[in-house]
Design a protein around this motif. Sequence first.
Motif, short mmCIF file in Angstrom:
data_model
loop_
_atom_site.label_atom_id
_atom_site.label_comp_id
_atom_site.label_asym_id
_atom_site.label_seq_id
_atom_site.Cartn_x
_atom_site.Cartn_y
_atom_site.Cartn_z
N PHE A 97 0.80 -1.22 0.00
CA PHE A 97 0.00 0.00 0.00
C PHE A 97 0.84 1.28 0.00
O PHE A 97 0.29 2.38 0.05
N SER A 98 2.16 1.15 -0.04
CA SER A 98 3.01 2.33 -0.01
C SER A 98 2.76 3.31 -1.17
O SER A 98 2.90 4.53 -0.97
N PRO A 99 2.40 2.85 -2.39
CA PRO A 99 2.10 3.82 -3.45
C PRO A 99 0.91 4.73 -3.13
O PRO A 99 0.75 5.78 -3.75
N PHE A 100 0.08 4.34 -2.17
CA PHE A 100 -1.06 5.17 -1.77
C PHE A 100 -0.74 5.99 -0.51
O PHE A 100 -1.64 6.55 0.12
N GLY A 101 0.53 6.06 -0.16
CA GLY A 101 0.92 6.83 1.02
C GLY A 101 0.83 6.07 2.32
O GLY A 101 1.13 6.61 3.38
N VAL A 102 0.42 4.79 2.25
CA VAL A 102 0.28 3.99 3.47
C VAL A 102 1.57 3.20 3.67
O VAL A 102 1.64 2.01 3.43
N PHE A 103 2.61 3.90 4.07
CA PHE A 103 3.93 3.27 4.23
C PHE A 103 4.29 3.04 5.69
O PHE A 103 5.38 2.55 5.98
N SER A 104 3.43 3.40 6.61
CA SER A 104 3.78 3.33 8.03
C SER A 104 3.02 2.23 8.76
O SER A 104 2.75 2.34 9.95
N ILE A 105 2.64 1.15 8.04
CA ILE A 105 1.97 0.03 8.70
C ILE A 105 2.97 -0.67 9.62
O ILE A 105 4.05 -1.05 9.20
N CYS A 106 2.58 -0.83 10.88
CA CYS A 106 3.49 -1.43 11.86
C CYS A 106 2.67 -1.88 13.06
O CYS A 106 1.45 -1.77 13.08
N ILE A 107 3.36 -2.43 14.05
CA ILE A 107 2.71 -2.80 15.31
C ILE A 107 2.63 -1.53 16.16
O ILE A 107 3.54 -1.21 16.91
N ALA A 108 1.56 -0.79 16.01
CA ALA A 108 1.46 0.52 16.64
C ALA A 108 1.45 0.40 18.16
O ALA A 108 0.55 -0.21 18.74
N ALA A 109 2.45 0.96 18.81
CA ALA A 109 2.64 0.76 20.24
C ALA A 109 1.52 1.39 21.07
O ALA A 109 0.93 0.74 21.94
N ILE A 110 1.20 2.66 20.81
CA ILE A 110 0.19 3.35 21.62
C ILE A 110 -1.19 2.76 21.37
O ILE A 110 -1.97 2.54 22.30
N THR A 111 -1.51 2.51 20.09
CA THR A 111 -2.81 1.92 19.78
C THR A 111 -2.95 0.54 20.41
O THR A 111 -4.00 0.20 20.97
N ALA A 112 -1.88 -0.27 20.35
CA ALA A 112 -1.92 -1.58 20.97
C ALA A 112 -2.13 -1.47 22.47
O ALA A 112 -2.90 -2.23 23.07
N ALA A 113 -1.46 -0.52 23.10
CA ALA A 113 -1.59 -0.35 24.55
C ALA A 113 -3.01 0.04 24.94
O ALA A 113 -3.56 -0.45 25.92
N ILE A 114 -3.63 0.92 24.15
CA ILE A 114 -4.99 1.35 24.46
C ILE A 114 -5.99 0.22 24.24
O ILE A 114 -6.88 -0.04 25.06
N CYS A 115 -5.84 -0.50 23.12
CA CYS A 115 -6.80 -1.55 22.76
C CYS A 115 -6.71 -2.78 23.66
O CYS A 115 -7.65 -3.56 23.71
N GLN A 116 -5.59 -2.98 24.34
CA GLN A 116 -5.46 -4.17 25.18
C GLN A 116 -5.70 -3.86 26.65
O GLN A 116 -5.60 -4.75 27.49
N SER A 117 -6.06 -2.63 26.97
CA SER A 117 -6.28 -2.26 28.37
C SER A 117 -7.65 -2.78 28.84
O SER A 117 -8.54 -3.03 28.03
N PRO A 118 -7.84 -2.96 30.13
CA PRO A 118 -9.14 -3.42 30.64
C PRO A 118 -10.29 -2.47 30.29
O PRO A 118 -11.45 -2.90 30.24
N ASP A 119 -9.98 -1.18 30.06
CA ASP A 119 -11.04 -0.25 29.68
C ASP A 119 -11.63 -0.59 28.31
O ASP A 119 -12.77 -0.25 28.03
N ALA A 120 -10.84 -1.26 27.45
CA ALA A 120 -11.34 -1.63 26.14
C ALA A 120 -12.42 -2.70 26.25
O ALA A 120 -13.43 -2.65 25.55
#
Length: 228
Positions: A97-120
């Motif tokens: 997807f990099s030709p569409f500007g989506v070159f930063s696909i990764c294991i997003a640290a902050i998003t992972a931390a928020i989504c795995q919290s008990p509040d989720a």
Amino acid sequence: AKALSPRYAIVVTLLVGGIVAWAGGDVVTDKLTLSLVMPEFIAPAFTFTSLVSIGLPFFLVTMASQNAPGFATMKASGYPLAVSPLIIVTGGLALLFSPFGVFSICIAAITAAICQSPDAHPDADKRWLAAIAAGGFYLLAGIFGGSITGLMAALPLSWIQTLAGLALLGTISGSLYQALSHEAERDAAIVTFLTTASGVTILGIGSAFWGLVLGGVCYALFSRARRA
């Protein structure tokens, strides 16, 4: 709001903070425009210079500030991970997807931390629903990227910083508890945290990378000495 309903505390903060900022005249809407931004194909051009000066630093920063902390956060929360397959899949998606500007696909640290919290979700086996929801909102944020950026610029900086800090408060406290609970690894953990939080940049590489480097050195020196 957190005492009554932790899951919606940040949403309440968002709404109340926005209302207070608007009532106090701190919202500047002179240059605010609403528009859609659809994906556009951009033919990639490869040069050795850009690969070394841009690609390599981006790779190091992504590995140090996103992938490595993302894996560490997931494992600290009790989720077993197959590291190599995940890196291969995310790297392949980034290439696709990099030709569409989506070159930063990764294991997003902050998003992972928020989504795995008990509040989720109270049930750890159902927190993947939060990741699905986050992905959907990311797609919307991409389409309305210009409008969201303009809206953030119109709002007070202090309000945005407060909202971000409160959103990560539970994640930070839980991560610190996990990192400092083992005495043999405590020195390495606190050095990693303080170096990363310092925001230092050396050789064009951010503090997250150097935090991992110094933390690894401390772990190799102090942890082995204590165990010995």
